[in-house]
Scaffold this motif. Sequence first.
Motif, mmCIF file in Angstrom:
data_model
loop_
_atom_site.group_PDB
_atom_site.id
_atom_site.type_symbol
_atom_site.label_atom_id
_atom_site.label_comp_id
_atom_site.label_asym_id
_atom_site.label_seq_id
_atom_site.Cartn_x
_atom_site.Cartn_y
_atom_site.Cartn_z
ATOM 1 N N ASP A 32 0.853 -1.188 0.000
ATOM 2 C CA ASP A 32 0.000 0.000 0.000
ATOM 3 C C ASP A 32 0.889 1.239 0.000
ATOM 4 O OD1 ASP A 32 -2.390 -1.425 0.096
ATOM 5 O OD2 ASP A 32 -2.338 -1.548 2.278
ATOM 6 N N GLY A 33 0.651 2.136 -0.947
ATOM 7 C CA GLY A 33 1.409 3.380 -1.005
ATOM 8 C C GLY A 33 2.013 3.596 -2.372
ATOM 9 N N VAL A 34 3.044 4.432 -2.398
ATOM 10 C CA VAL A 34 3.686 4.804 -3.661
ATOM 11 C C VAL A 34 5.188 4.564 -3.551
ATOM 12 C CG1 VAL A 34 4.067 6.654 -5.343
ATOM 13 C CG2 VAL A 34 1.933 6.575 -4.044
ATOM 14 N N LEU A 35 5.731 3.943 -4.583
ATOM 15 C CA LEU A 35 7.169 3.741 -4.728
ATOM 16 C C LEU A 35 7.614 4.614 -5.889
ATOM 17 C CD1 LEU A 35 9.644 1.830 -3.907
ATOM 18 C CD2 LEU A 35 8.998 0.523 -5.925
ATOM 19 N N PHE A 36 8.691 5.370 -5.694
ATOM 20 C CA PHE A 36 9.226 6.199 -6.776
ATOM 21 C C PHE A 36 10.560 5.615 -7.218
ATOM 22 C CE2 PHE A 36 6.460 9.056 -4.478
ATOM 23 C CZ PHE A 36 5.877 9.829 -5.469
ATOM 24 N N ILE A 37 10.700 5.364 -8.510
ATOM 25 C CA ILE A 37 11.982 4.969 -9.091
ATOM 26 C C ILE A 37 12.359 6.074 -10.057
ATOM 27 C CG2 ILE A 37 13.230 3.299 -10.503
ATOM 28 C CD1 ILE A 37 11.359 1.134 -9.435
ATOM 29 N N ASP A 38 13.449 6.775 -9.763
ATOM 30 C CA ASP A 38 13.875 7.935 -10.548
ATOM 31 C C ASP A 38 12.734 8.933 -10.720
ATOM 32 O OD1 ASP A 38 16.475 6.946 -10.781
ATOM 33 O OD2 ASP A 38 15.926 5.742 -12.520
ATOM 34 N N ARG A 39 12.018 9.169 -9.625
ATOM 35 C CA ARG A 39 10.921 10.132 -9.517
ATOM 36 C C ARG A 39 9.678 9.769 -10.323
ATOM 37 N NH1 ARG A 39 14.672 15.516 -9.336
ATOM 38 N NH2 ARG A 39 15.647 14.962 -7.369
ATOM 39 N N VAL A 40 9.608 8.534 -10.801
ATOM 40 C CA VAL A 40 8.406 8.045 -11.488
ATOM 41 C C VAL A 40 7.581 7.264 -10.465
ATOM 42 C CG1 VAL A 40 7.517 6.552 -13.329
ATOM 43 C CG2 VAL A 40 9.583 7.921 -13.704
ATOM 44 N N PRO A 41 6.317 7.678 -10.213
ATOM 45 C CA PRO A 41 5.524 7.008 -9.186
ATOM 46 C C PRO A 41 4.951 5.672 -9.658
ATOM 47 C CG PRO A 41 4.244 8.754 -10.191
ATOM 48 C CD PRO A 41 5.623 8.827 -10.795
ATOM 49 N N ILE A 42 4.962 4.698 -8.757
ATOM 50 C CA ILE A 42 4.324 3.398 -8.974
ATOM 51 C C ILE A 42 3.386 3.189 -7.792
ATOM 52 C CG2 ILE A 42 4.666 0.920 -9.270
ATOM 53 C CD1 ILE A 42 7.588 1.659 -10.124
ATOM 54 N N SER A 57 20.084 4.490 -9.946
ATOM 55 C CA SER A 57 18.740 5.007 -9.727
ATOM 56 C C SER A 57 18.571 5.582 -8.327
ATOM 57 C CB SER A 57 17.712 3.894 -9.922
ATOM 58 O OG SER A 57 17.651 3.514 -11.266
ATOM 59 N N GLU A 58 17.532 6.412 -8.198
ATOM 60 C CA GLU A 58 17.082 6.905 -6.908
ATOM 61 C C GLU A 58 15.765 6.222 -6.602
ATOM 62 O OE1 GLU A 58 17.053 11.206 -5.952
ATOM 63 O OE2 GLU A 58 14.908 10.885 -5.622
ATOM 64 N N VAL A 59 15.643 5.650 -5.413
ATOM 65 C CA VAL A 59 14.422 4.943 -5.010
ATOM 66 C C VAL A 59 13.881 5.587 -3.745
ATOM 67 C CG1 VAL A 59 13.450 2.738 -4.270
ATOM 68 C CG2 VAL A 59 15.207 2.772 -6.036
ATOM 69 N N SER A 60 12.594 5.961 -3.788
ATOM 70 C CA SER A 60 11.894 6.501 -2.619
ATOM 71 C C SER A 60 10.745 5.563 -2.307
ATOM 72 C CB SER A 60 11.353 7.900 -2.915
ATOM 73 O OG SER A 60 12.402 8.761 -3.311
ATOM 74 N N ASN A 61 10.728 5.045 -1.095
ATOM 75 C CA ASN A 61 9.738 4.046 -0.716
ATOM 76 C C ASN A 61 8.734 4.647 0.267
ATOM 77 O OD1 ASN A 61 8.270 1.804 -0.036
ATOM 78 N ND2 ASN A 61 9.970 0.639 0.798
ATOM 79 N N PHE A 62 7.546 4.974 -0.226
ATOM 80 C CA PHE A 62 6.477 5.486 0.621
ATOM 81 C C PHE A 62 5.338 4.472 0.654
ATOM 82 C CE2 PHE A 62 8.746 9.272 -0.901
ATOM 83 C CZ PHE A 62 9.212 9.720 0.327
ATOM 84 N N THR A 63 5.717 3.204 0.909
ATOM 85 C CA THR A 63 4.755 2.111 1.026
ATOM 86 C C THR A 63 4.837 1.536 2.437
ATOM 87 O OG1 THR A 63 6.223 0.282 0.402
ATOM 88 C CG2 THR A 63 5.189 1.502 -1.407
ATOM 89 N N ASN A 64 4.052 0.520 2.682
ATOM 90 C CA ASN A 64 4.088 -0.146 3.987
ATOM 91 C C ASN A 64 4.969 -1.399 3.969
ATOM 92 O OD1 ASN A 64 2.355 -1.567 2.301
ATOM 93 N ND2 ASN A 64 1.042 -2.236 3.972
ATOM 94 N N GLU A 65 5.705 -1.629 2.887
ATOM 95 C CA GLU A 65 6.574 -2.807 2.755
ATOM 96 C C GLU A 65 7.996 -2.384 2.413
ATOM 97 O OE1 GLU A 65 5.621 -5.951 3.278
ATOM 98 O OE2 GLU A 65 3.513 -5.436 3.560
ATOM 99 N N ARG A 66 8.958 -3.224 2.756
ATOM 100 C CA ARG A 66 10.333 -2.940 2.341
ATOM 101 C C ARG A 66 10.529 -3.433 0.910
ATOM 102 N NH1 ARG A 66 14.312 -7.227 5.424
ATOM 103 N NH2 ARG A 66 13.546 -9.056 4.333
ATOM 104 N N ALA A 67 11.453 -2.809 0.218
ATOM 105 C CA ALA A 67 11.789 -3.189 -1.147
ATOM 106 C C ALA A 67 13.212 -3.733 -1.151
ATOM 107 C CB ALA A 67 11.683 -1.983 -2.077
ATOM 108 N N ALA A 68 13.418 -4.832 -1.867
ATOM 109 C CA ALA A 68 14.744 -5.450 -1.942
ATOM 110 C C ALA A 68 15.427 -5.023 -3.234
ATOM 111 C CB ALA A 68 14.623 -6.970 -1.898
ATOM 112 N N LEU A 69 16.694 -4.635 -3.133
ATOM 113 C CA LEU A 69 17.512 -4.300 -4.298
ATOM 114 C C LEU A 69 18.297 -5.541 -4.693
ATOM 115 C CD1 LEU A 69 18.721 -0.911 -2.872
ATOM 116 C CD2 LEU A 69 17.188 -1.190 -4.827
ATOM 117 N N TRP A 70 18.304 -5.848 -5.988
ATOM 118 C CA TRP A 70 18.941 -7.067 -6.500
ATOM 119 C C TRP A 70 20.095 -6.732 -7.429
ATOM 120 C CZ3 TRP A 70 17.475 -11.935 -4.991
ATOM 121 C CH2 TRP A 70 16.282 -12.020 -4.260
ATOM 122 N N SER A 71 21.118 -7.583 -7.439
ATOM 123 C CA SER A 71 22.273 -7.376 -8.308
ATOM 124 C C SER A 71 21.974 -7.712 -9.765
ATOM 125 C CB SER A 71 23.465 -8.214 -7.824
ATOM 126 O OG SER A 71 23.160 -9.606 -7.902
#
Length: 100
Positions: A32-42, A57-71
Amino acid sequence: MRETRRVARVLGACAAALALALTTPGAAQAADGVLFIDRVPIHDPSGCYPLGDFVPSEVSNFTNERAALWSGPSCDGRVTGFVLPGQIVRPAPGMSLSVQ
């Protein structure tokens, strides 16, 4: 005696089925919420998203879950970090990001 064994066997099978049903994870749901990747909202993100190929990239996480970064580019390889709820990470160390 045989009747007791059969009843015990049926009850045991029912108990095992119930335990399996209660421990099996449910279907994945969107955060629930909004995730921004390079200022593009999802909005309400779920699944895997590619990050920048040549520029971190720049990642902004305004959700209720953590996001995992992968190689890897398709949320494969190894986890290089996490973006916690309310956190902004720049540069994001990875090639893709997943929200579960």
